[in-house]
Design a protein around this motif. Structure first.
Motif, PDB file in Angstrom:
ATOM      1  N   PRO A  89       0.866  -1.306  -0.029  1.00  0.00           N
ATOM      2  CA  PRO A  89       0.086  -0.006   0.071  1.00  0.00           C
ATOM      3  C   PRO A  89       0.830   1.236  -0.035  1.00  0.00           C
ATOM      4  O   PRO A  89       1.933   1.353   0.745  1.00  0.00           O
ATOM      5  CB  PRO A  89      -0.736  -0.195   1.302  1.00  0.00           C
ATOM      6  CG  PRO A  89      -0.809  -1.662   1.633  1.00  0.00           C
ATOM      7  CD  PRO A  89       0.465  -1.999   1.408  1.00  0.00           C
ATOM      8  N   VAL A  90       0.540   2.266  -0.811  1.00  0.00           N
ATOM      9  CA  VAL A  90       1.231   3.568  -1.003  1.00  0.00           C
ATOM     10  C   VAL A  90       1.187   4.071   0.151  1.00  0.00           C
ATOM     11  O   VAL A  90       2.225   4.605   0.903  1.00  0.00           O
ATOM     12  CB  VAL A  90       0.764   4.263  -2.161  1.00  0.00           C
ATOM     13  CG1 VAL A  90       1.517   5.678  -2.101  1.00  0.00           C
ATOM     14  CG2 VAL A  90       1.211   3.697  -3.539  1.00  0.00           C
ATOM     15  N   ARG A  91       0.180   4.280   0.814  1.00  0.00           N
ATOM     16  CA  ARG A  91      -0.054   4.948   2.226  1.00  0.00           C
ATOM     17  C   ARG A  91       0.663   4.278   3.452  1.00  0.00           C
ATOM     18  O   ARG A  91       1.346   5.110   4.055  1.00  0.00           O
ATOM     19  CB  ARG A  91      -1.561   4.921   2.339  1.00  0.00           C
ATOM     20  CG  ARG A  91      -2.364   5.971   1.561  1.00  0.00           C
ATOM     21  CD  ARG A  91      -3.771   6.083   2.127  1.00  0.00           C
ATOM     22  NE  ARG A  91      -4.648   6.793   0.965  1.00  0.00           N
ATOM     23  CZ  ARG A  91      -4.845   8.116   1.269  1.00  0.00           C
ATOM     24  NH1 ARG A  91      -4.300   8.835   1.950  1.00  0.00           N
ATOM     25  NH2 ARG A  91      -5.568   8.509   0.316  1.00  0.00           N
ATOM     26  N   ALA A  92       0.848   3.163   3.330  1.00  0.00           N
ATOM     27  CA  ALA A  92       1.776   2.580   4.519  1.00  0.00           C
ATOM     28  C   ALA A  92       3.281   2.944   3.989  1.00  0.00           C
ATOM     29  O   ALA A  92       4.067   3.067   5.055  1.00  0.00           O
ATOM     30  CB  ALA A  92       1.612   1.138   4.279  1.00  0.00           C
ATOM     31  N   MET A  93       3.684   3.110   2.940  1.00  0.00           N
ATOM     32  CA  MET A  93       5.109   3.602   2.534  1.00  0.00           C
ATOM     33  C   MET A  93       5.177   5.008   2.794  1.00  0.00           C
ATOM     34  O   MET A  93       6.509   5.331   3.124  1.00  0.00           O
ATOM     35  CB  MET A  93       5.307   3.373   1.150  1.00  0.00           C
ATOM     36  CG  MET A  93       5.430   1.862   0.688  1.00  0.00           C
ATOM     37  SD  MET A  93       5.419   1.694  -1.264  1.00  0.00           S
ATOM     38  CE  MET A  93       7.131   1.820  -1.133  1.00  0.00           C
ATOM     39  N   ILE A  94       4.091   5.872   2.998  1.00  0.00           N
ATOM     40  CA  ILE A  94       4.448   7.181   3.154  1.00  0.00           C
ATOM     41  C   ILE A  94       4.253   7.717   4.438  1.00  0.00           C
ATOM     42  O   ILE A  94       4.052   9.021   4.605  1.00  0.00           O
ATOM     43  CB  ILE A  94       4.084   8.120   1.894  1.00  0.00           C
ATOM     44  CG1 ILE A  94       2.397   8.053   1.708  1.00  0.00           C
ATOM     45  CG2 ILE A  94       4.577   7.847   0.579  1.00  0.00           C
ATOM     46  CD1 ILE A  94       1.832   8.740   1.009  1.00  0.00           C
ATOM     47  N   MET A 106      -5.719   2.350   9.337  1.00  0.00           N
ATOM     48  CA  MET A 106      -5.963   3.536   8.419  1.00  0.00           C
ATOM     49  C   MET A 106      -6.128   4.959   9.093  1.00  0.00           C
ATOM     50  O   MET A 106      -5.669   5.815   8.445  1.00  0.00           O
ATOM     51  CB  MET A 106      -7.271   3.267   7.610  1.00  0.00           C
ATOM     52  CG  MET A 106      -7.184   1.855   7.064  1.00  0.00           C
ATOM     53  SD  MET A 106      -8.542   1.208   6.118  1.00  0.00           S
ATOM     54  CE  MET A 106      -8.578   2.122   4.596  1.00  0.00           C
ATOM     55  N   GLU A 107      -6.479   4.939  10.225  1.00  0.00           N
ATOM     56  CA  GLU A 107      -6.367   6.478  10.888  1.00  0.00           C
ATOM     57  C   GLU A 107      -4.900   7.062  10.952  1.00  0.00           C
ATOM     58  O   GLU A 107      -4.916   8.254  10.783  1.00  0.00           O
ATOM     59  CB  GLU A 107      -6.955   6.333  12.277  1.00  0.00           C
ATOM     60  CG  GLU A 107      -7.124   7.859  12.953  1.00  0.00           C
ATOM     61  CD  GLU A 107      -8.089   7.673  14.079  1.00  0.00           C
ATOM     62  OE1 GLU A 107      -8.563   6.734  14.533  1.00  0.00           O
ATOM     63  OE2 GLU A 107      -8.383   9.009  14.621  1.00  0.00           O
ATOM     64  N   GLU A 108      -3.937   6.307  10.945  1.00  0.00           N
ATOM     65  CA  GLU A 108      -2.782   6.662  10.911  1.00  0.00           C
ATOM     66  C   GLU A 108      -2.328   7.397   9.491  1.00  0.00           C
ATOM     67  O   GLU A 108      -1.278   8.068   9.228  1.00  0.00           O
ATOM     68  CB  GLU A 108      -1.557   5.599  11.164  1.00  0.00           C
ATOM     69  CG  GLU A 108      -1.719   5.031  12.402  1.00  0.00           C
ATOM     70  CD  GLU A 108      -1.411   6.067  13.631  1.00  0.00           C
ATOM     71  OE1 GLU A 108      -0.508   6.501  13.598  1.00  0.00           O
ATOM     72  OE2 GLU A 108      -2.458   6.085  14.181  1.00  0.00           O
ATOM     73  N   GLU A 109      -2.916   6.920   8.638  1.00  0.00           N
ATOM     74  CA  GLU A 109      -2.457   7.311   6.912  1.00  0.00           C
ATOM     75  C   GLU A 109      -3.312   8.229   6.280  1.00  0.00           C
ATOM     76  O   GLU A 109      -2.986   8.748   5.153  1.00  0.00           O
ATOM     77  CB  GLU A 109      -2.491   5.852   6.240  1.00  0.00           C
ATOM     78  CG  GLU A 109      -1.636   4.760   6.904  1.00  0.00           C
ATOM     79  CD  GLU A 109      -1.597   3.602   6.094  1.00  0.00           C
ATOM     80  OE1 GLU A 109      -2.029   3.464   5.235  1.00  0.00           O
ATOM     81  OE2 GLU A 109      -0.892   2.555   6.457  1.00  0.00           O
ATOM     82  N   TYR A 110      -4.444   8.467   6.844  1.00  0.00           N
ATOM     83  CA  TYR A 110      -5.369   9.415   5.883  1.00  0.00           C
ATOM     84  C   TYR A 110      -5.338  10.685   7.038  1.00  0.00           C
ATOM     85  O   TYR A 110      -6.241  10.930   7.670  1.00  0.00           O
ATOM     86  CB  TYR A 110      -6.768   8.950   5.988  1.00  0.00           C
ATOM     87  CG  TYR A 110      -6.873   7.683   4.887  1.00  0.00           C
ATOM     88  CD1 TYR A 110      -7.279   7.958   3.515  1.00  0.00           C
ATOM     89  CD2 TYR A 110      -6.549   6.484   5.340  1.00  0.00           C
ATOM     90  CE1 TYR A 110      -7.319   6.953   2.360  1.00  0.00           C
ATOM     91  CE2 TYR A 110      -6.509   5.575   4.323  1.00  0.00           C
ATOM     92  CZ  TYR A 110      -6.887   5.613   3.007  1.00  0.00           C
ATOM     93  OH  TYR A 110      -6.822   4.490   2.194  1.00  0.00           O
ATOM     94  N   HIS A 111      -4.414  11.585   6.739  1.00  0.00           N
ATOM     95  CA  HIS A 111      -4.081  12.552   7.537  1.00  0.00           C
ATOM     96  C   HIS A 111      -5.250  13.649   7.482  1.00  0.00           C
ATOM     97  O   HIS A 111      -5.572  14.529   8.400  1.00  0.00           O
ATOM     98  CB  HIS A 111      -2.619  13.250   7.498  1.00  0.00           C
ATOM     99  CG  HIS A 111      -1.535  12.144   7.446  1.00  0.00           C
ATOM    100  ND1 HIS A 111      -1.508  11.567   8.705  1.00  0.00           N
ATOM    101  CD2 HIS A 111      -0.696  11.989   6.418  1.00  0.00           C
ATOM    102  CE1 HIS A 111      -0.237  10.842   8.591  1.00  0.00           C
ATOM    103  NE2 HIS A 111       0.281  10.932   7.222  1.00  0.00           N
ATOM    104  N   ASN A 112      -5.814  13.774   6.296  1.00  0.00           N
ATOM    105  CA  ASN A 112      -6.891  14.806   5.992  1.00  0.00           C
ATOM    106  C   ASN A 112      -8.113  14.541   6.072  1.00  0.00           C
ATOM    107  O   ASN A 112      -9.092  14.935   5.950  1.00  0.00           O
ATOM    108  CB  ASN A 112      -6.692  15.318   4.627  1.00  0.00           C
ATOM    109  CG  ASN A 112      -6.593  14.303   3.574  1.00  0.00           C
ATOM    110  OD1 ASN A 112      -6.354  13.055   4.007  1.00  0.00           O
ATOM    111  ND2 ASN A 112      -6.954  14.615   2.326  1.00  0.00           N
ATOM    112  N   LEU A 113      -8.443  13.332   6.885  1.00  0.00           N
ATOM    113  CA  LEU A 113      -9.787  12.712   7.187  1.00  0.00           C
ATOM    114  C   LEU A 113     -10.000  12.766   8.736  1.00  0.00           C
ATOM    115  O   LEU A 113      -9.049  12.424   9.430  1.00  0.00           O
ATOM    116  CB  LEU A 113      -9.753  11.307   6.894  1.00  0.00           C
ATOM    117  CG  LEU A 113     -10.480  10.912   5.404  1.00  0.00           C
ATOM    118  CD1 LEU A 113     -10.544   9.409   5.314  1.00  0.00           C
ATOM    119  CD2 LEU A 113     -11.639  11.712   4.930  1.00  0.00           C
TER     120      LEU A 113
END
Lengths: 416, 416
Positions: A64-69, B186-193
């Motif tokens: 997952p891209v989001r996990a990488m960044i 997922m809460e760690e990865e969607y900074h704008n949500l």
């Protein structure tokens, strides 16, 4: 927030080897980054053929891209497909929005090049995406299930004939892995099939496999393929394929249900819309700094870029994209600081291909390796390049399992 | 070969827990076996929800049937879908052939029961097949990508509202796993949500979750779900769903793009064609030996069979199928040897469900466990039941990884 408003906005299209590398190289820079990809994952394309041949699952080579960044605060990910770019307004158009940029990096990668043979594009299988690889896996496994109760010998032979077109690394690796899937794994399980009816044919239009390798390694590659029951057909061109009969130049017909096309790559089609100079493989012609000559705020790297080295364009491989990403990140920082740009200089890392168990060829500078030792190096390099620890470990375990038990566990037919 | 011609031909339909168990229990018998399944893999259905919620990949819970039976010489596998059965001619009809039997075992399993609510069947998600689980995974991940750039708050909330219907083990486990995917990963990865906009709702028509569990464990289940931000709505019936608005009995409307239907199972539809006695869940009514009363050469086991125990039909769970497979294999041997048949007697193995990290409930006879220790037992039992060593090991490693690093690595959106 004030600081952020003044910082430049870098838009990077493509989360492949090149795009991800630029993102990371800019992690400490005072910039805002938007990374765009039509998929939500980074794909380790060099191992796609191991998904097609049932050694690895999709999550082993897709991440997952989001996990990488997630640790990098100056980047937002946006899943979406770029439909066009307005260089004047400095804006990237997606299917769902427009995103303005100060600097743009196009790392949009490659797609299968069928060289205009439409029937092959329609009835054959490309192998550049995760979905395509899963489709090939499903298809190959399904042919054996159909063959296991097909009583007509001609139909059965067509079901059991597998053509790989293209003698580059992808074609060679696919043919070798397919041979081992069939003769080391499946032959144990289809008791009522005669495996002498199976044919694997590697078709190459030129007179060489692995054209960039020294002759000695090319010869050992062909010998190894033949020892794995792969017919190697050089100087043979494909002209037509209706899904049942493959037609070769000169008129030879091979009845087959499976044509895997690994004969060429071209740049992703988005470049065709941009009114820029492109080469025959649709790649953008870039200057010595990897910029579009007419739009110096746009960099193009990796499979999308045409950059000459020793009077030939660089090959469409990961190391090129990674090296170009590094210099592009530096040059974006140079542009922001109004410093002079650095020219891109390619460091040749050599090439390698694996043909199967204990069999690979490696060519780096003056070093030429073959056999078991080359295979060990190939395995090590690919494990180290797999990006995160967990994938690396699971892939390693799967390879060890396959090696020891002659088994392939991802032989799951999905999506019938 | 002469011996084989005299041996009886057993046809087994379905390579689930029951079918595979019958095959194995007959490995030493002087019989010829044909095992039929529409898929080429055995599926570990109890962990499907971990594919839906991105912990496991498909190859972790699906295993090639041929690999499972390759050491057993008296069995042939046939991939195909049964279209009908002629009890008089003793013949199973496939899409591609007819196969005669001396004895037939129907272990055709279950499918999602929508209880006639067609709009939910069309717009919601069942979770009984591998493809359905992958579809749910893709869909959930995609909703977050869409929500990440949706500026309309109502639309964003609908994208972030996830409804699980059914308070049985599958519903409870799905809701718990979904909560952890969303709030721990997922809460760690969607900074704008804003994750306060996320809703997870578990809807159950009766007044209980995990109805077969003792009250004490049911209460701890609800408390644990609530602590994981799952709204538990008991005594609530779903009446309609158009893909955007879920309608509850009484008129309440929940805007949502995601309705996972885990509210019921019925027997696979092939039974409906056979002109036999069925119960409300379309299961075949069997006699005390698990035979069809009118066709004593046909055994029905597992989710396909209605067998009463303590005046209620047995639940549609793996241990029932496995126990019934064992007695069926014995009774086939008894029939061949013209010995008296053995009656089926169910040994209650209890039930368990996991709600998330360190949280499960286990009920076996007088034993009632909850919390960390129950969760350890749940994990151990499921690992041991995963059939082959390699899957067991890889799944174990993935669970450890997720537990330690709060990560889920199969968050790959395929097939857009």
């Amino acid at each position: 927030m004030k600081e952020q408003q003044n910082s430049k906005h870098i838009v990077i299209v493509g989360a492949g080897f090149g795009g991800i590398r630029v993102v990371r190289a800019l992690s400490e820079a005072d910039v805002q980054i938007t990374l765009i990809d039509k998929h939500n994952y980074h794909l380790f394309q060099p191992l796609l053929y191991q998904v097609s041949t049932a050694t690895l699952g999709i999550d082993d080579i897709a991440y997952p891209v989001r996990a990488m960044i997630k640790g990098q605060k100056n980047v937002l990910f946006r899943m979406g497909e770029v439909t066009n770019i307005d260089f004047e307004r400095k804006s990237v158009m997606l299917d769902t929005a427009e995103i303005d940029y100060d600097y743009l990096v196009l790392a949009t990668g490659g797609v299968t090049n069928y060289f205009g043979i439409e029937t092959v594009e329609k009835n054959g299988f490309g192998m550049k995406t995760l979905d395509e690889s899963v489709t090939i896996r499903n298809h190959i496994l399904h042919q054996f299930e159909l063959a296991s109760y097909e009583t007509d010998m001609d139909k059965r032979r067509a079901l059991l004939t597998f053509i790989v077109v293209g003698g580059g690394p992808t074609g060679v690796e696919s043919a070798g892995a397919l041979s081992e899937l069939i003769y080391l794994v499946m032959e144990e399980e289809y008791h009522n099939l005669n495996f002498k009816e199976v044919r694997i044919v590697l078709v190459e239009a030129s007179d060489k496999v692995l054209a960039s390798m020294p002759e000695e390694l090319r010869e050992v590659t062909v010998e190894t393929l033949i020892s794995k029951h792969v017919e190697v057909r050089l100087c043979v061109q494909v002209t037509d394929y209706d899904g049942e009969r493959l037609i070769l130049k000169g008129g030879e017909i091979i009845p087959t249900r499976t044509v895997i096309w690994a004969a060429g790559i071209k740049a992703a089609p988005i470049l065709d819309k941009l009114n820029i100079k492109q080469d025959q493989a649709r790649r953008a012609i870039v200057n010595e700094y990897l910029q579009l000559p007419d739009h110096q705020d746009v960099f193009v790297i990796g499979d999308s870029a045409h950059f000459e080295y020793n009077e030939r364009p660089l090959p469409m491989i990961a190391p090129v994209a990674i090296q170009q990403a590094d210099v592009t990140a530096k040059n974006i920082k140079n542009l922001i600081k109004e410093k002079p740009l650095e020219k891109f200089a390619y460091k040749d890392v050599g090439s390698m291909a694996t043909i199967g168990r204990n069999a690979a060829v490696v060519h780096m500078g003056r070093i030429k390796l073959k056999g078991f030792f080359a295979w060990l190096i190939w395995s090590l390099v690919h494990i180290l390049r797999l990006i995160d620890f967990r994938n690396r470990f699971v892939v390693f375990m799967k390879w060890v399992w396959e090696y020891v038990f002659y088994d392939r566990l991802v032989r799951i037919i999905t999506r019938q």
